[in-house]
Every structure is written in structure tokens, then in C-alpha cells.
Enzyme design. Sequence first.
Site, PDB file in Angstrom:
ATOM      1  N   HIS A 136       2.774   5.607   6.893  1.00 36.70           N
ATOM      2  CA  HIS A 136       3.058   7.121   7.601  1.00 36.70           C
ATOM      3  C   HIS A 136       2.255   8.143   7.472  1.00 36.70           C
ATOM      4  O   HIS A 136       2.883   9.036   7.653  1.00 36.70           O
ATOM      5  CB  HIS A 136       4.438   7.105   6.132  1.00 36.70           C
ATOM      6  CG  HIS A 136       3.667   6.672   5.227  1.00 36.70           C
ATOM      7  ND1 HIS A 136       4.277   6.623   4.539  1.00 36.70           N
ATOM      8  CD2 HIS A 136       2.678   7.331   4.434  1.00 36.70           C
ATOM      9  CE1 HIS A 136       3.488   5.933   3.237  1.00 36.70           C
ATOM     10  NE2 HIS A 136       2.594   7.248   3.335  1.00 36.70           N
ATOM     11  N   SER A 137       1.126   7.802   7.452  1.00 38.29           N
ATOM     12  CA  SER A 137       0.275   8.713   7.328  1.00 38.29           C
ATOM     13  C   SER A 137       0.275  10.314   8.305  1.00 38.29           C
ATOM     14  O   SER A 137      -0.066  10.288   8.916  1.00 38.29           O
ATOM     15  CB  SER A 137      -1.386   8.475   7.585  1.00 38.29           C
ATOM     16  OG  SER A 137      -2.204   9.144   7.494  1.00 38.29           O
TER      17      SER A 137
END
Length: 331
Positions: A76-77
Amino acid sequence: MLWKVLSYPRFRLTTLPTPMERAQRLGSELGVNLYIKRDDVMELCFGGNKVRKLEFIVADALSKGADVLITRGATHSNHVRLTAAAARRAGLEVYAVVTPPGSLALQGNILLDRLLGAKLVPVEKVEEADEVMLRLSEKLRAEGRRPYVIPAGGASELGVLGYTLAALEVLQQSLDLGFKPDYVVHATGTGATQAGLVLGLKLLGASHVKVVGISNGRSRGEMLSRLVRLVNSTSELLGLEVRASEDDFTVYDEYSFGGYGVITKEVVKTIKYVAEVEGVLLDPVYTAKAFYGLSDLVHRGVIPRGSNVVFIHTGGTPINFQYAAELGRYL
Ligand SMILES: *Cc1c(COP(=O)(O)O)cnc(C)c1O
């Protein structure tokens, strides 16, 4: 001394300064004079704190003739999404090694990474991600490409410079709004944001402004040693004498709610509360935990009532879409 930072090569990715606004209702419910520095509001692909770091990092990559950026992050960076967008702005290709937590489903940051044409390399074990990046870099070099590796979170000396400059912005905007900040509170992860703010305030002779980092996973001890290292190596890069010790940093690690990427009921309630009271959207991995920490520090009297507090919204809002199901459980 700040001149060295101001004149350092930057590849512009957004218009600065970002807005800083008074959060009247939220502040009066909390009992402090609250201002929100909107680093979630930027031109580059939904914005966030990585943009400031990438301005310095991408300039360095271009000056070294790079044609492809390689980085890594959680699935989910925000850092991966913004590195992908920055790479495209600069006409570069981009690879990202992605590791748990976070879903690979086509939503949130993963969807944006894919739209930006980032080549994603999923790896199960976080411990192996750096090694995979290096091997990928060697492979591309052997093919005649010119890869440039960016550490997770953009946590390098060049990344720190982004928030060294932001410290000046915060002070200038506070004066323009007619107040002197007592506290600057934000989510801290790799430490580059906090290291930059603390270094910037030191260079400006404004170390009386207390920077409070709310860790979203790492222990306080680990954060402190990272922060000292980052400030000192950045100062060395600039050829400055400034050195930091652990006493220069304030970090709280009791608001991570089970660790990096863990989303609890309190986290969702915090996002909903801030959205309903102030119309500002936080995210479940970083800023909601940081805001919960700020509220608790005020309730406990650690941050005295009536203080002038700047909360830095470091971004991350696309993560909400990636965790829609988890968030929905507590709405
Ligand atoms: C990366 C990130 C942070 C943490 O910043 P560091 O500089 O890595 O400490 C905080 N908030 C958001 C939204 C982020 O994406």
C-alpha cells in the site's frame, strides 16, 4: 546555513508552499489552537510527504544520467506511488519491489502504480526486499540500462533535505497566520520527515519548536537511532557542523495500534471523526494514528491545553480505498 539546502539541485514536482489552515472546530474540541499543514495537497498524484523528498532524489538521479528508478515499499506504499509518478514526470521508467502488508487488488495505491506503468515485483519477505532491489539493479545495468536505487520511504540524506526546507515553510506560514508554533506533530515511519524538520529548525535557530513524531510501527529506540543517524549524515552531506543526539527528538511509539498497517476500530473512528468535524480526510496507516496520538497527548496534558499545534498531514489518502473492506467493518 539554510542557503545550502535552498540552493541544492531540485527537480520540481509540486508548487510549494503547501497550504496551512486553521482547524477551528477540531482544535476547539481538542483544547488547542490547531493548524493543519496540508502536505496531502500537492499536484503530483494525490500528494504526500514523499514528494518533498523526491524533488531532491530525482534531481540527483537525473544528474547521474539514470534512466530507470528502483525502489521498494509495502504493497500500500505511498512512496512507491509517488516515486512512480515522479519518475514519469522526469521521463524515467520505474520498478518497485512490494512486500506485505497490503493487498495487491486493483485499488488505492496499487491501482495508481499500475496506471503509472510501474513494474511491480511482489516479494513475500520484507527482509529480502533490499537484496531483490540490488539484484534487479545489477540485471538492468548488465542490459545497458542506468538504474538508480532509492531506499524505502526515500529515507536518505537527500530525502531529509525535503523536510529541512519544510521547516522554513512551517515557520513562515505560522508567522503569516499570526502565531508562534509550540508543537509540530506528525506521523513518523522511516524518520526522514522528522529528521528534516528537526535539522531545519536547528539551522533556523528555532529548536524551541518541539517536533513530535508518532511512530506507526517502529519502536521509540529504533526511531531515535535512525533519526540521529539521518540528521548527522545529512549535516555532513551539507558540510555543516550541526550534530544531533537522541535528546533532540521526541517520539511516541504507543499509538501504532498493533503495528505497521494494522487497522483497528480506533483508527477508523479517528478518520471518521476528523472527516466529520473538519472535512479533512486522514489515512489508516499513518495520519489517523498520528492524530489519535496528538489527541491523547493533549488529554494527558503532555501537550498543554491552549498550545499552538501544527499537525502535518503527510498524505496517504489513497490507502483508504485499498482498505475499504477493513474500514467498512467499523463505519
Ligand atoms: C511515508 C509516510 C510517513 C512517514 O514518513 P517518514 O519520512 O518515512 O518518517 C508518514 N505519513 C505518510 C502518509 C507516509 O506516506
